[in-house]
Design a protein around this motif. Structure first.
Motif, PDB file in Angstrom:
ATOM      1  N   ALA A  85      19.829   8.690   2.459  1.00 27.35           N
ATOM      2  CA  ALA A  85      18.914   8.022   1.528  1.00 27.35           C
ATOM      3  C   ALA A  85      18.156   6.910   2.246  1.00 27.35           C
ATOM      4  N   PRO A  86      16.901   6.684   1.880  1.00 32.56           N
ATOM      5  CA  PRO A  86      16.146   5.583   2.489  1.00 32.56           C
ATOM      6  C   PRO A  86      16.811   4.237   2.229  1.00 32.56           C
ATOM      7  N   VAL A  87      16.766   3.388   3.234  1.00 37.85           N
ATOM      8  CA  VAL A  87      17.320   2.036   3.134  1.00 37.85           C
ATOM      9  C   VAL A  87      16.195   1.065   3.455  1.00 37.85           C
ATOM     10  N   ILE A  88      15.840   0.200   2.505  1.00 39.91           N
ATOM     11  CA  ILE A  88      14.783  -0.782   2.721  1.00 39.91           C
ATOM     12  C   ILE A  88      15.411  -2.063   3.229  1.00 39.91           C
ATOM     13  N   SER A  89      14.943  -2.529   4.394  1.00 47.63           N
ATOM     14  CA  SER A  89      15.496  -3.751   4.974  1.00 47.63           C
ATOM     15  C   SER A  89      14.615  -4.967   4.714  1.00 47.63           C
ATOM     16  N   SER A  90      13.289  -4.751   4.582  1.00 47.97           N
ATOM     17  CA  SER A  90      12.396  -5.876   4.301  1.00 47.97           C
ATOM     18  C   SER A  90      11.026  -5.374   3.890  1.00 47.97           C
ATOM     19  N   ILE A  91      10.260  -6.273   3.258  1.00 45.65           N
ATOM     20  CA  ILE A  91       8.866  -6.005   2.964  1.00 45.65           C
ATOM     21  C   ILE A  91       8.056  -7.196   3.447  1.00 45.65           C
ATOM     22  N   SER A  92       6.794  -6.924   3.779  1.00 48.32           N
ATOM     23  CA  SER A  92       5.944  -8.002   4.261  1.00 48.32           C
ATOM     24  C   SER A  92       4.523  -7.751   3.796  1.00 48.32           C
ATOM     25  N   PRO A  93       3.863  -8.704   3.197  1.00 45.38           N
ATOM     26  CA  PRO A  93       4.326 -10.044   2.841  1.00 45.38           C
ATOM     27  C   PRO A  93       5.260  -9.998   1.632  1.00 45.38           C
ATOM     28  N   THR A  94       6.037 -11.033   1.452  1.00 45.29           N
ATOM     29  CA  THR A  94       6.980 -11.086   0.335  1.00 45.29           C
ATOM     30  C   THR A  94       6.324 -11.584  -0.945  1.00 45.29           C
ATOM     31  N   SER A  95       5.123 -12.167  -0.841  1.00 48.45           N
ATOM     32  CA  SER A  95       4.356 -12.542  -2.029  1.00 48.45           C
ATOM     33  C   SER A  95       2.880 -12.525  -1.668  1.00 48.45           C
ATOM     34  N   GLN A  96       2.055 -12.327  -2.683  1.00 51.46           N
ATOM     35  CA  GLN A  96       0.619 -12.254  -2.432  1.00 51.46           C
ATOM     36  C   GLN A  96      -0.112 -12.467  -3.754  1.00 51.46           C
ATOM     37  N   ASN A  97      -1.260 -13.078  -3.707  1.00 50.07           N
ATOM     38  CA  ASN A  97      -2.119 -13.236  -4.872  1.00 50.07           C
ATOM     39  C   ASN A  97      -2.568 -11.843  -5.307  1.00 50.07           C
ATOM     40  N   PRO A  98      -2.380 -11.450  -6.574  1.00 49.79           N
ATOM     41  CA  PRO A  98      -2.741 -10.099  -7.000  1.00 49.79           C
ATOM     42  C   PRO A  98      -4.232  -9.806  -6.924  1.00 49.79           C
ATOM     43  N   ALA A  99      -5.060 -10.813  -6.814  1.00 49.85           N
ATOM     44  CA  ALA A  99      -6.505 -10.598  -6.714  1.00 49.85           C
ATOM     45  C   ALA A  99      -6.946 -10.298  -5.286  1.00 49.85           C
ATOM     46  N   VAL A 100      -6.055 -10.489  -4.324  1.00 47.38           N
ATOM     47  CA  VAL A 100      -6.387 -10.273  -2.912  1.00 47.38           C
ATOM     48  C   VAL A 100      -5.857  -8.906  -2.479  1.00 47.38           C
ATOM     49  N   LYS A 101      -6.761  -8.069  -1.937  1.00 49.22           N
ATOM     50  CA  LYS A 101      -6.321  -6.769  -1.424  1.00 49.22           C
ATOM     51  C   LYS A 101      -5.651  -6.979  -0.081  1.00 49.22           C
ATOM     52  N   GLY A 102      -4.640  -6.179   0.186  1.00 48.44           N
ATOM     53  CA  GLY A 102      -3.953  -6.294   1.461  1.00 48.44           C
ATOM     54  C   GLY A 102      -3.056  -5.094   1.689  1.00 48.44           C
ATOM     55  N   ILE A 103      -2.309  -5.142   2.756  1.00 52.67           N
ATOM     56  CA  ILE A 103      -1.393  -4.073   3.127  1.00 52.67           C
ATOM     57  C   ILE A 103       0.026  -4.562   2.927  1.00 52.67           C
ATOM     58  N   LEU A 104       0.846  -3.744   2.262  1.00 55.65           N
ATOM     59  CA  LEU A 104       2.263  -4.043   2.095  1.00 55.65           C
ATOM     60  C   LEU A 104       3.020  -3.175   3.089  1.00 55.65           C
ATOM     61  N   THR A 105       3.820  -3.785   3.933  1.00 52.79           N
ATOM     62  CA  THR A 105       4.614  -3.047   4.906  1.00 52.79           C
ATOM     63  C   THR A 105       6.064  -3.002   4.435  1.00 52.79           C
ATOM     64  N   VAL A 106       6.623  -1.800   4.367  1.00 55.32           N
ATOM     65  CA  VAL A 106       8.013  -1.606   3.967  1.00 55.32           C
ATOM     66  C   VAL A 106       8.774  -1.171   5.214  1.00 55.32           C
ATOM     67  N   ASN A 107       9.798  -1.928   5.590  1.00 57.57           N
ATOM     68  CA  ASN A 107      10.596  -1.626   6.786  1.00 57.57           C
ATOM     69  C   ASN A 107      11.967  -1.113   6.378  1.00 57.57           C
TER      70      ASN A 107
END
Length: 114
Positions: A85-107
């Motif tokens: 099963a997939p194991v998530i160790s971290s995400i980056s960034p951990t918070s972000q303004n919802p009005a700002v588009k960006g990339i969420l990285t899942v490690n």
């Protein structure tokens, strides 16, 4: 099958590869471990589906039914799902303004190749 081994927790996106499948996905049924697979799409050369779960860790026949024709010569090997099963160790960034588009990285581990 595009994937012939996976965890008994199911949910894997899989493809049955062959020929002569109907274009109407409702005319195809796939059963594995006595459970119906969720058919996503069907074309002449493949049927895409989600793998059902299975309470055991062993090899199960994949039963394909198209009208009155059936085949169960293909097998899927279920293994311990908690080990794959997939194991998530971290995400980056951990918070972000919802009005700002960006990339969420899942490690993590065991995300597969697709």
């Amino acid at each position: 099958l595009s994937v012939a081994t996976g965890g008994n927790n199911g949910g894997y996106y899989n493809t049955l590869i062959g020929s002569g499948f109907p274009l109407d996905k409702s005319k195809v049924s796939i059963t594995i471990c006595s459970k119906a697979a969720t058919i996503i799409s069907s074309s002449n050369q493949n049927v895409k589906f989600f793998q059902p779960s299975c309470p055991t860790n062993d090899t199960q026949n994949v039963s394909v039914q198209v009208g009155s024709l059936s085949n169960s010569s293909i097998v899927f090997n279920y293994v311990n799902g908690s080990a794959v099963a997939p194991v998530i160790s971290s995400i980056s960034p951990t918070s972000q303004n919802p009005a700002v588009k960006g990339i969420l990285t899942v490690n993590g581990l065991n995300f597969g190749t697709d």
